[in-house]
Motif scaffolding. Structure first.
Motif, PDB file in Angstrom:
ATOM      1  N   GLU A 107       0.822  -1.221   0.000  1.00  0.00           N
ATOM      2  CA  GLU A 107       0.000   0.000   0.000  1.00  0.00           C
ATOM      3  C   GLU A 107       0.854   1.269   0.000  1.00  0.00           C
ATOM      4  O   GLU A 107       0.496   2.265  -0.633  1.00  0.00           O
ATOM      5  CB  GLU A 107      -0.931  -0.014   1.208  1.00  0.00           C
ATOM      6  N   SER A 108       1.974   1.259   0.685  1.00  0.00           N
ATOM      7  CA  SER A 108       2.830   2.451   0.774  1.00  0.00           C
ATOM      8  C   SER A 108       3.392   2.860  -0.586  1.00  0.00           C
ATOM      9  O   SER A 108       3.812   4.001  -0.761  1.00  0.00           O
ATOM     10  CB  SER A 108       3.978   2.206   1.755  1.00  0.00           C
ATOM     11  N   ARG A 109       3.387   1.955  -1.546  1.00  0.00           N
ATOM     12  CA  ARG A 109       3.897   2.248  -2.894  1.00  0.00           C
ATOM     13  C   ARG A 109       2.798   2.626  -3.880  1.00  0.00           C
ATOM     14  O   ARG A 109       3.083   2.959  -5.025  1.00  0.00           O
ATOM     15  CB  ARG A 109       4.661   1.036  -3.429  1.00  0.00           C
ATOM     16  N   ILE A 110       1.543   2.547  -3.438  1.00  0.00           N
ATOM     17  CA  ILE A 110       0.427   2.814  -4.348  1.00  0.00           C
ATOM     18  C   ILE A 110       0.016   4.275  -4.213  1.00  0.00           C
ATOM     19  O   ILE A 110      -0.621   4.673  -3.248  1.00  0.00           O
ATOM     20  CB  ILE A 110      -0.759   1.869  -4.068  1.00  0.00           C
ATOM     21  N   ASP A 111       0.421   5.045  -5.209  1.00  0.00           N
ATOM     22  CA  ASP A 111       0.061   6.465  -5.243  1.00  0.00           C
ATOM     23  C   ASP A 111      -0.774   6.728  -6.489  1.00  0.00           C
ATOM     24  O   ASP A 111      -1.160   5.800  -7.207  1.00  0.00           O
ATOM     25  CB  ASP A 111       1.315   7.349  -5.200  1.00  0.00           C
ATOM     26  N   SER A 112      -1.052   7.996  -6.760  1.00  0.00           N
ATOM     27  CA  SER A 112      -1.917   8.322  -7.898  1.00  0.00           C
ATOM     28  C   SER A 112      -1.309   7.889  -9.226  1.00  0.00           C
ATOM     29  O   SER A 112      -2.039   7.486 -10.143  1.00  0.00           O
ATOM     30  CB  SER A 112      -2.249   9.819  -7.913  1.00  0.00           C
ATOM     31  N   SER A 113       0.009   7.914  -9.346  1.00  0.00           N
ATOM     32  CA  SER A 113       0.620   7.488 -10.605  1.00  0.00           C
ATOM     33  C   SER A 113       0.463   5.975 -10.806  1.00  0.00           C
ATOM     34  O   SER A 113       0.248   5.511 -11.928  1.00  0.00           O
ATOM     35  CB  SER A 113       2.090   7.898 -10.683  1.00  0.00           C
TER      36      SER A 113
END
Length: 187
Positions: A55-61
């Protein structure tokens, strides 16, 4: 997606699934009893990719990129007419399974650091898990009952991002497949 306590349910774990709500009336009671992922909040589904990014790597991009990858695929229908087995696992077999395989391949190609099921299997077999960690007698009872409830036909037009919050799986985003654009003759 996993549902046991083997570390698969750590907070922040994620996966991409195709929800199969059309199967719920046939499979819910069995899944609630025999599939830990159902008890952890995962609906009837076919896994596209698990585990996905933390989850910590899931951003808008990342969300945009997942949407672009899924958006290259067309909606399709899948029919679940029969059960299949892995050791201690009962599942429904989607037919055709090629569209599910293509979704998995496309996501895994885009994020090669997240091989399906952590790279544990030589071949990824699309399936809708009914029961896991059960002996053959229990699986046989479930399969006998399910035969009278099949077939189930589902329309697949979205992929869902699920994230484990430390207690349950939660849906965080959905990504639509491409819609066919109707064109007037001659345009």
């Amino acid at each position: 997606m996993a549902g046991d306590d083997s570390g698969e349910n750590q907070a922040g774990r994620s996966g991409l699934i195709v929800r199969i709500p059309e199967a719920e009336p046939a499979v819910r009671a069995w899944r609630d009893r025999l599939d830990p992922s159902a008890r952890a909040g995962v609906p009837a589904h076919v896994t596209v990719l698990f585990p996905f990014l933390h989850e910590s790597r899931i951003d808008s991009s990342v969300l945009t990129a997942v949407g672009e990858v899924i958006g290259r695929h067309r909606p399709f229908e899948a029919r679940f007419e029969r059960c299949g087995r892995f050791p201690e696992i009962l599942y429904l077999v989607p037919e055709p399974d090629i569209p599910f395989r293509r979704l998995t391949e496309a996501i895994a190609d885009r994020w090669p650091e997240t091989p399906p099921f952590g790279g544990q299997f030589d071949e990824v077999v699309p399936h809708l898990t009914i029961a896991q960690g059960q002996d053959d007698a229990v699986l046989e009872d479930a399969e006998t009952d399910l035969r009278s409830r099949l077939p189930v036909t589902a329309r697949v037009s979205s992929v869902y991002l699920m994230i484990h919050d430390g207690t349950r799986w939660q849906q965080r985003a959905s990504f639509a497949t491409a819609a066919r654009v109707a064109r007037a003759p001659g345009t």
